[in-house]
Design a protein around this motif. Structure first.
Motif, PDB file in Angstrom:
ATOM      1  N   GLY A  59     -19.269 -53.444 -32.829  1.00 15.39           N
ATOM      2  CA  GLY A  59     -19.480 -52.229 -32.055  1.00 15.39           C
ATOM      3  C   GLY A  59     -18.940 -52.287 -30.648  1.00 15.39           C
ATOM      4  N   LEU A  60     -18.034 -53.229 -30.390  1.00 15.50           N
ATOM      5  CA  LEU A  60     -17.463 -53.386 -29.053  1.00 15.50           C
ATOM      6  C   LEU A  60     -16.104 -52.705 -28.959  1.00 15.50           C
ATOM      7  CD1 LEU A  60     -18.298 -57.146 -28.356  1.00 15.50           C
ATOM      8  CD2 LEU A  60     -19.644 -55.113 -27.738  1.00 15.50           C
ATOM      9  N   TYR A  61     -15.837 -52.087 -27.824  1.00 14.11           N
ATOM     10  CA  TYR A  61     -14.562 -51.416 -27.575  1.00 14.11           C
ATOM     11  C   TYR A  61     -13.525 -52.427 -27.116  1.00 14.11           C
ATOM     12  CZ  TYR A  61     -16.500 -46.723 -28.018  1.00 14.11           C
ATOM     13  OH  TYR A  61     -17.051 -45.574 -28.498  1.00 14.11           O
ATOM     14  N   ARG A  62     -12.319 -52.300 -27.670  1.00 17.83           N
ATOM     15  CA  ARG A  62     -11.213 -53.161 -27.277  1.00 17.83           C
ATOM     16  C   ARG A  62      -9.923 -52.371 -27.349  1.00 17.83           C
ATOM     17  NH1 ARG A  62     -11.387 -56.983 -32.712  1.00 17.83           N
ATOM     18  NH2 ARG A  62     -10.472 -55.450 -34.155  1.00 17.83           N
ATOM     19  N   VAL A  63      -8.886 -52.863 -26.679  1.00 16.59           N
ATOM     20  CA  VAL A  63      -7.592 -52.182 -26.713  1.00 16.59           C
ATOM     21  C   VAL A  63      -6.897 -52.482 -28.037  1.00 16.59           C
ATOM     22  CG1 VAL A  63      -7.320 -52.214 -24.209  1.00 16.59           C
ATOM     23  CG2 VAL A  63      -6.425 -54.105 -25.558  1.00 16.59           C
ATOM     24  N   THR A  64      -6.145 -51.514 -28.517  1.00 19.67           N
ATOM     25  CA  THR A  64      -5.363 -51.728 -29.724  1.00 19.67           C
ATOM     26  C   THR A  64      -4.082 -52.476 -29.370  1.00 19.67           C
ATOM     27  OG1 THR A  64      -4.168 -49.648 -29.438  1.00 19.67           O
ATOM     28  CG2 THR A  64      -6.235 -49.570 -30.697  1.00 19.67           C
ATOM     29  N   GLU A  65      -3.351 -52.875 -30.388  1.00 16.97           N
ATOM     30  CA  GLU A  65      -2.068 -53.556 -30.163  1.00 16.97           C
ATOM     31  C   GLU A  65      -1.111 -52.663 -29.386  1.00 16.97           C
ATOM     32  OE1 GLU A  65       1.521 -55.709 -32.746  1.00 16.97           O
ATOM     33  OE2 GLU A  65      -0.311 -54.988 -33.727  1.00 16.97           O
ATOM     34  N   LEU A  66      -1.113 -51.376 -29.709  1.00 16.41           N
ATOM     35  CA  LEU A  66      -0.250 -50.418 -29.018  1.00 16.41           C
ATOM     36  C   LEU A  66      -0.581 -50.368 -27.527  1.00 16.41           C
ATOM     37  CD1 LEU A  66       1.825 -48.059 -29.077  1.00 16.41           C
ATOM     38  CD2 LEU A  66      -0.112 -46.546 -29.613  1.00 16.41           C
ATOM     39  N   ALA A  67      -1.858 -50.238 -27.216  1.00 16.61           N
ATOM     40  CA  ALA A  67      -2.266 -50.158 -25.815  1.00 16.61           C
ATOM     41  C   ALA A  67      -2.052 -51.486 -25.099  1.00 16.61           C
ATOM     42  CB  ALA A  67      -3.726 -49.741 -25.721  1.00 16.61           C
ATOM     43  N   ASN A  68      -2.280 -52.574 -25.783  1.00 12.89           N
ATOM     44  CA  ASN A  68      -2.130 -53.892 -25.160  1.00 12.89           C
ATOM     45  C   ASN A  68      -0.687 -54.139 -24.724  1.00 12.89           C
ATOM     46  OD1 ASN A  68      -3.319 -56.584 -24.531  1.00 12.89           O
ATOM     47  ND2 ASN A  68      -1.798 -57.256 -26.040  1.00 12.89           N
ATOM     48  N   GLU A  69       0.249 -53.658 -25.514  1.00 11.12           N
ATOM     49  CA  GLU A  69       1.657 -53.910 -25.191  1.00 11.12           C
ATOM     50  C   GLU A  69       2.185 -52.960 -24.121  1.00 11.12           C
ATOM     51  OE1 GLU A  69       5.734 -55.025 -27.555  1.00 11.12           O
ATOM     52  OE2 GLU A  69       4.413 -53.542 -28.490  1.00 11.12           O
ATOM     53  N   HIS A  70       1.622 -51.748 -24.035  1.00 12.11           N
ATOM     54  CA  HIS A  70       2.232 -50.735 -23.177  1.00 12.11           C
ATOM     55  C   HIS A  70       1.355 -50.225 -22.038  1.00 12.11           C
ATOM     56  CE1 HIS A  70       5.593 -50.569 -25.948  1.00 12.11           C
ATOM     57  NE2 HIS A  70       4.740 -50.384 -26.941  1.00 12.11           N
TER      58      HIS A  70
END
Length: 346
Positions: free
Chosen positions: A80-91
């Protein structure tokens, strides 16, 4: 009697284009003003921890996080924790070779983005006075509203009727009335009731709304030839007694209000129903996971900036229906991202 007919073409894409600007504003606000992706660079956070770190109240946090999840930029893990996706992490995380946050930042001081940031931080709709929580597009006793003045109430009611004329015939097709009575709470122009009356010659309907708004409903009743079966009842849905009826319709009403008001209104309507009566909720629906669909998430942002509400999921509606003592059904789609959900009183 001739029915009100659905449009030959689906206007949904037009509404999506119209609401698209909210996506740009939310994304820019998240990157430049709230630094959401930077804050999540090294660790995941719960909804409440992230909300508190951004200094956001519950409603704006739901609106912002739902949109970012619908954009596939945030995700929620099994804990239930929020994290950045791969897309957001790269850009969108500063320091990445492919970071584009500075490009998005070119719009950081644009009026629309600054207005969105102000709304998110204050949790007040646009046009609210600094000393109260009034809103231009909704009405509640004791609060300033454009719905109190004849000219502005007429303009807003006619504007909303434009969408209603497209959706109401589809809603009327989904509902089956042998006769009886229908109460249209907050029914505005009366178009939803009129569409049901045109399909069901034995039905009687009442529009329950503000006096200034009902002037428009009266005109439409004459235009569509149902003035003998469409009754007008002025009142405040939060303060005045809800008239009894076999079926009560809340069409695009609940999304104007926050959770406590929604729970209150559903309970008040449920109490006015007889055994076997139906509460008909017609609205837009987020997914139960609050991760989309994106057009509804952006509409939720529009509702957030103009009213006290947001978009809700089917499970949220069904919970309010159940708590009010009704048995909820499932959502049937209508048009322009809307659907109908019925609760039956045992």
């Amino acid at each position: 009697m001739e029915y009100l007919s659905p449009p030959l073409t689906d206007p949904t894409p037009i509404f999506e284009h119209f609401r698209g600007s909210y996506g740009s504003e939310l994304l820019t606000a998240a990157v430049e003003h709230f630094r959401v992706f930077e804050r999540l660079r090294d660790h995941s956070l719960s909804f409440d921890d992230l909300r508190q770190e951004l200094q956001l109240q519950q409603r704006p946090a739901v609106v912002l996080f739902t949109a970012l999840r619908a954009m596939k930029l945030l995700e929620v893990d099994v804990a239930g924790l929020y994290r950045v996706t791969e897309l957001a992490n790269e850009h969108l995380v500063p320091g990445s070779e492919y970071y584009i946050g500075d490009y998005l930042g070119l719009a950081a001081q644009s009026p629309g983005v600054l207005e969105m940031v102000a709304r998110l931080r204050s949790n007040r709709p646009a046009h609210a006075e600094p000393t109260d929580s009034g809103a231009a597009f909704i009405y509640r006793e004791g609060e300033k509203s454009a719905m109190e003045e004849e000219s502005s109430a007429r303009r807003l009611t006619l504007a909303l009727a434009g969408r209603a004329k497209n959706v109401a015939p589809v809603l009327a097709e989904r509902l089956s009335f042998e006769g009886g009575t229908l109460l249209d709470v907050g029914g505005g122009s009366g178009i939803y009731s009129i569409a049901c009356l045109r399909r069901n010659p034995q039905l009687q309907a009442t529009v329950f709304d503000r006096q200034e708004v009902l002037k428009v409903a009266s005109e439409f009743a004459l235009q569509y030839g149902v003035s003998d079966r469409l009754h007008l009842a002025p009142g405040d849905m939060f303060a005045d007694p809800i008239p009894s009826a076999d079926r009560i319709l809340l069409s695009n009403i609940l999304h104007d209000w926050d959770v406590p008001e929604c729970q209150q209104l559903v309970s008040r309507c449920a109490a006015a129903l007889p055994s076997g009566g139906q509460l008909i909720i017609h609205d837009v629906f987020l997914s139960d996971y609050h991760d989309g669909p994106l057009p509804v998430a952006l509409y939720s942002a529009a509702l957030f900036t103009l009213t006290k509400g947001r978009a809700y999921s089917a499970s949220e509606f069904q919970n309010w229906i159940t708590v009010a003592g009704l048995v909820p059904g499932n959502v049937q789609p209508t048009l322009i991202h809307c659907g109908v959900l019925i609760g039956v009183k045992p």
